[in-house]
Design a protein around this motif. Structure first.
Motif, PDB file in Angstrom:
ATOM      1  N   ALA A  20     -43.665 -61.329  37.042  1.00 26.66           N
ATOM      2  CA  ALA A  20     -44.666 -61.674  37.656  1.00 26.66           C
ATOM      3  C   ALA A  20     -44.821 -60.507  38.953  1.00 26.66           C
ATOM      4  CB  ALA A  20     -44.637 -62.865  38.262  1.00 26.66           C
ATOM      5  N   LEU A  21     -43.518 -60.286  39.510  1.00 27.07           N
ATOM      6  CA  LEU A  21     -43.718 -59.483  40.573  1.00 27.07           C
ATOM      7  C   LEU A  21     -43.879 -57.907  39.961  1.00 27.07           C
ATOM      8  CD1 LEU A  21     -40.476 -60.670  42.768  1.00 27.07           C
ATOM      9  CD2 LEU A  21     -42.829 -60.943  43.268  1.00 27.07           C
ATOM     10  N   VAL A  22     -43.263 -57.465  38.880  1.00 20.56           N
ATOM     11  CA  VAL A  22     -43.654 -56.248  38.299  1.00 20.56           C
ATOM     12  C   VAL A  22     -44.954 -55.983  38.018  1.00 20.56           C
ATOM     13  CG1 VAL A  22     -43.268 -55.026  36.352  1.00 20.56           C
ATOM     14  CG2 VAL A  22     -41.402 -55.779  37.439  1.00 20.56           C
ATOM     15  N   LEU A  23     -45.610 -56.974  37.513  1.00 17.73           N
ATOM     16  CA  LEU A  23     -47.002 -57.028  37.124  1.00 17.73           C
ATOM     17  C   LEU A  23     -47.783 -56.888  38.377  1.00 17.73           C
ATOM     18  CD1 LEU A  23     -47.336 -59.431  34.064  1.00 17.73           C
ATOM     19  CD2 LEU A  23     -47.266 -57.080  33.930  1.00 17.73           C
ATOM     20  N   ILE A  24     -47.650 -57.751  39.488  1.00 14.55           N
ATOM     21  CA  ILE A  24     -48.496 -57.751  40.672  1.00 14.55           C
ATOM     22  C   ILE A  24     -48.209 -56.282  41.387  1.00 14.55           C
ATOM     23  CG2 ILE A  24     -48.574 -58.843  43.017  1.00 14.55           C
ATOM     24  CD1 ILE A  24     -47.831 -61.295  41.759  1.00 14.55           C
ATOM     25  N   ILE A  89     -47.967 -47.502  34.250  1.00 11.90           N
ATOM     26  CA  ILE A  89     -47.619 -48.014  33.023  1.00 11.90           C
ATOM     27  C   ILE A  89     -46.357 -47.942  32.496  1.00 11.90           C
ATOM     28  CG2 ILE A  89     -48.640 -47.823  30.616  1.00 11.90           C
ATOM     29  CD1 ILE A  89     -51.203 -46.789  31.585  1.00 11.90           C
ATOM     30  N   ALA A  90     -45.818 -46.715  32.488  1.00  5.23           N
ATOM     31  CA  ALA A  90     -44.435 -46.598  32.042  1.00  5.23           C
ATOM     32  C   ALA A  90     -43.410 -47.459  32.940  1.00  5.23           C
ATOM     33  CB  ALA A  90     -43.965 -44.991  32.189  1.00  5.23           C
ATOM     34  N   THR A  91     -43.508 -47.350  34.370  1.00  9.46           N
ATOM     35  CA  THR A  91     -42.768 -48.130  34.899  1.00  9.46           C
ATOM     36  C   THR A  91     -42.812 -49.902  34.585  1.00  9.46           C
ATOM     37  OG1 THR A  91     -42.715 -46.834  36.850  1.00  9.46           O
ATOM     38  CG2 THR A  91     -41.988 -49.134  37.115  1.00  9.46           C
ATOM     39  N   ALA A  92     -43.832 -50.355  34.452  1.00 10.79           N
ATOM     40  CA  ALA A  92     -44.224 -51.790  34.019  1.00 10.79           C
ATOM     41  C   ALA A  92     -43.884 -52.017  32.638  1.00 10.79           C
ATOM     42  CB  ALA A  92     -45.647 -52.148  34.016  1.00 10.79           C
ATOM     43  N   MET A  93     -44.052 -51.183  31.547  1.00 11.15           N
ATOM     44  CA  MET A  93     -43.693 -51.186  30.282  1.00 11.15           C
ATOM     45  C   MET A  93     -42.073 -51.102  30.189  1.00 11.15           C
ATOM     46  SD  MET A  93     -44.218 -48.519  27.203  1.00 11.15           S
ATOM     47  CE  MET A  93     -42.749 -47.714  27.989  1.00 11.15           C
ATOM     48  N   GLY A  94     -41.481 -50.157  30.803  1.00 10.92           N
ATOM     49  CA  GLY A  94     -40.117 -50.098  30.824  1.00 10.92           C
ATOM     50  C   GLY A  94     -39.270 -51.424  31.252  1.00 10.92           C
ATOM     51  N   SER A  95     -39.823 -51.822  32.460  1.00  9.92           N
ATOM     52  CA  SER A  95     -39.426 -52.867  33.331  1.00  9.92           C
ATOM     53  C   SER A  95     -39.367 -54.369  32.342  1.00  9.92           C
ATOM     54  CB  SER A  95     -40.069 -53.144  34.575  1.00  9.92           C
ATOM     55  OG  SER A  95     -39.897 -51.822  35.369  1.00  9.92           O
ATOM     56  N   LEU A  96     -40.552 -54.559  31.854  1.00  9.25           N
ATOM     57  CA  LEU A  96     -40.508 -55.883  30.899  1.00  9.25           C
ATOM     58  C   LEU A  96     -39.700 -55.546  29.792  1.00  9.25           C
ATOM     59  CD1 LEU A  96     -44.429 -56.554  31.593  1.00  9.25           C
ATOM     60  CD2 LEU A  96     -42.539 -57.312  32.873  1.00  9.25           C
ATOM     61  N   LEU A  97     -39.388 -54.602  29.197  1.00 11.44           N
ATOM     62  CA  LEU A  97     -38.737 -54.366  28.076  1.00 11.44           C
ATOM     63  C   LEU A  97     -37.437 -54.835  28.228  1.00 11.44           C
ATOM     64  CD1 LEU A  97     -39.448 -53.329  25.047  1.00 11.44           C
ATOM     65  CD2 LEU A  97     -38.336 -51.040  26.062  1.00 11.44           C
ATOM     66  N   GLY A  98     -36.739 -54.733  29.231  1.00 12.71           N
ATOM     67  CA  GLY A  98     -35.473 -55.094  29.582  1.00 12.71           C
ATOM     68  C   GLY A  98     -35.292 -56.452  30.354  1.00 12.71           C
ATOM     69  N   LEU A 109     -32.012 -56.131  37.837  1.00 11.26           N
ATOM     70  CA  LEU A 109     -32.516 -55.514  38.990  1.00 11.26           C
ATOM     71  C   LEU A 109     -31.929 -54.017  39.098  1.00 11.26           C
ATOM     72  CD1 LEU A 109     -31.426 -57.820  42.067  1.00 11.26           C
ATOM     73  CD2 LEU A 109     -33.820 -57.353  41.259  1.00 11.26           C
ATOM     74  N   ALA A 110     -30.953 -53.845  38.431  1.00 10.23           N
ATOM     75  CA  ALA A 110     -30.145 -52.470  38.299  1.00 10.23           C
ATOM     76  C   ALA A 110     -31.160 -51.757  36.975  1.00 10.23           C
ATOM     77  CB  ALA A 110     -28.861 -52.320  37.574  1.00 10.23           C
ATOM     78  N   TRP A 111     -31.645 -52.379  36.324  1.00 10.30           N
ATOM     79  CA  TRP A 111     -32.577 -52.002  35.202  1.00 10.30           C
ATOM     80  C   TRP A 111     -33.852 -51.523  35.729  1.00 10.30           C
ATOM     81  CZ3 TRP A 111     -32.535 -50.423  30.182  1.00 10.30           C
ATOM     82  CH2 TRP A 111     -33.674 -50.244  29.644  1.00 10.30           C
ATOM     83  N   LEU A 112     -34.372 -52.285  36.607  1.00 10.56           N
ATOM     84  CA  LEU A 112     -35.810 -51.946  37.429  1.00 10.56           C
ATOM     85  C   LEU A 112     -35.638 -50.664  38.006  1.00 10.56           C
ATOM     86  CD1 LEU A 112     -36.919 -55.787  38.718  1.00 10.56           C
ATOM     87  CD2 LEU A 112     -37.612 -54.415  36.470  1.00 10.56           C
ATOM     88  N   LEU A 113     -34.603 -50.482  38.829  1.00 12.74           N
ATOM     89  CA  LEU A 113     -34.315 -49.141  39.437  1.00 12.74           C
ATOM     90  C   LEU A 113     -34.198 -48.053  38.512  1.00 12.74           C
ATOM     91  CD1 LEU A 113     -33.518 -47.678  41.908  1.00 12.74           C
ATOM     92  CD2 LEU A 113     -31.258 -48.548  41.793  1.00 12.74           C
ATOM     93  N   CYS A 166     -44.305 -44.052  23.892  1.00 14.75           N
ATOM     94  CA  CYS A 166     -43.736 -44.400  22.882  1.00 14.75           C
ATOM     95  C   CYS A 166     -42.564 -43.909  22.738  1.00 14.75           C
ATOM     96  CB  CYS A 166     -44.439 -44.066  21.307  1.00 14.75           C
ATOM     97  SG  CYS A 166     -45.990 -44.849  20.944  1.00 14.75           S
ATOM     98  N   PHE A 167     -42.184 -42.627  23.008  1.00 12.12           N
ATOM     99  CA  PHE A 167     -40.925 -41.962  23.394  1.00 12.12           C
ATOM    100  C   PHE A 167     -40.377 -42.870  24.275  1.00 12.12           C
ATOM    101  CE2 PHE A 167     -38.525 -39.199  26.029  1.00 12.12           C
ATOM    102  CZ  PHE A 167     -37.475 -38.949  25.254  1.00 12.12           C
ATOM    103  N   PHE A 168     -40.572 -43.096  25.580  1.00 14.06           N
ATOM    104  CA  PHE A 168     -39.904 -43.740  26.863  1.00 14.06           C
ATOM    105  C   PHE A 168     -39.604 -45.138  26.221  1.00 14.06           C
ATOM    106  CE2 PHE A 168     -40.188 -45.464  31.251  1.00 14.06           C
ATOM    107  CZ  PHE A 168     -38.930 -44.851  31.558  1.00 14.06           C
ATOM    108  N   SER A 169     -40.530 -45.888  25.445  1.00 16.55           N
ATOM    109  CA  SER A 169     -40.042 -47.139  24.922  1.00 16.55           C
ATOM    110  C   SER A 169     -38.932 -47.116  23.970  1.00 16.55           C
ATOM    111  CB  SER A 169     -41.351 -47.670  24.123  1.00 16.55           C
ATOM    112  OG  SER A 169     -40.905 -49.045  23.599  1.00 16.55           O
TER     113      SER A 169
END
Length: 255
Positions: A20-24, A89-98, A109-113, A166-169
């Protein structure tokens, strides 16, 4: 047994809260920097102009409040060229992926950073490449094409952004899978080329942030006609690219 259930509930709650925090935060950043000028986006525009200048041999001078300008090509790297949407988009996409694949809050938290740092660097590189391609298209003789320069520029941006999402994902999935394999002594997913999740997940995130947020905050009402054209172009081009990548993935697996 009861303790294990409580721990699992706590982990699930932590994941939900972080999601929720990432999306907000992503929505707030997109909204805040939407009308921003060049000085507010200097942290993106300055390194982008420097990289474009280094690769092209052109010199870009800071024009206060407007962006970075090259007099020889009459080219301005303006706030609209900052790549802030790609970064969000890249930050939100990657954050939620992990978030739902890492077991502890510390790792999450380390993943978000890590994602934020990688997304920033990727944004500067990808956006610089997009600008260089746009410069080449502008200088090319494309008068015979049925599309205008503005339409070509939009399509080029969609293609570049979606493919690199797609490459980043894929890159982030590779990192996560490698961690899982080392954790389970070699048992885990195989790290091949882009799979279904690396094609569909960027598509969902791209459409949600590029089209969904403007719909929710009613930003589309400022220029409804332009928004409809932009939305149809984004949806059509990105879906066609997703279908092509999906077909290529199935073809590769069948070889």
């Amino acid at each position: 047994m009861q303790c294990a259930t409580v721990c699992q509930l706590r982990q699930l709650l932590a994941r939900v809260v972080l999601t929720a925090l990432v999306l907000i935060l992503a929505s707030l950043v997109k909204r805040y920097y939407g009308p921003a000028d060049a000085s507010q986006l200097a942290w993106l525009l300055k390194p982008t102009a420097a990289l474009v200048g280094w690769l092209s041999g052109l010199e870009f001078v800071d024009q206060a409040g407007e962006g970075y300008f090259n007099t020889r090509q009459n080219l301005l790297i303006a706030p609209a060229c900052s790549g802030i949407n790609f970064l969000v988009i890249a930050t939100a996409m990657g954050s939620l992926l992990g978030l739902f694949r890492l077991p502890t809050l510390r790792l999450q938290l380390a993943w978000l950073l890590l994602v934020a740092v990688l997304a920033y660097g990727l944004t500067v590189v990808v956006n610089s490449g997009r600008i260089l391609v746009a410069m080449a298209l502008y200088q090319a003789d494309l008068t015979a094409m049925p599309l205008s320069q503005a339409q070509l520029h939009r399509i080029e941006g969609i293609v570049v952004y979606y493919l690199f999402l797609c490459f980043f994902s894929w890159l982030l999935s590779f990192i996560l899978n490698k961690r899982n394999r080392s954790r389970h002594d070699g048992i885990g997913q195989q790290a091949g080329g882009p799979g279904t999740i690396q094609v569909l997940w960027p598509l969902v995130c791209y459409l949600a942030f590029a089209l969904g947020i403007p719909l929710l905050n009613q930003a589309w009402q400022q220029q409804p006609g332009l928004f409809v054209e932009h939305s149809l172009t984004v949806a059509a081009v990105s879906i066609v690219l997703a279908l092509i990548l999906g077909w290529a993935q199935r073809w590769r697996l069948n070889q």
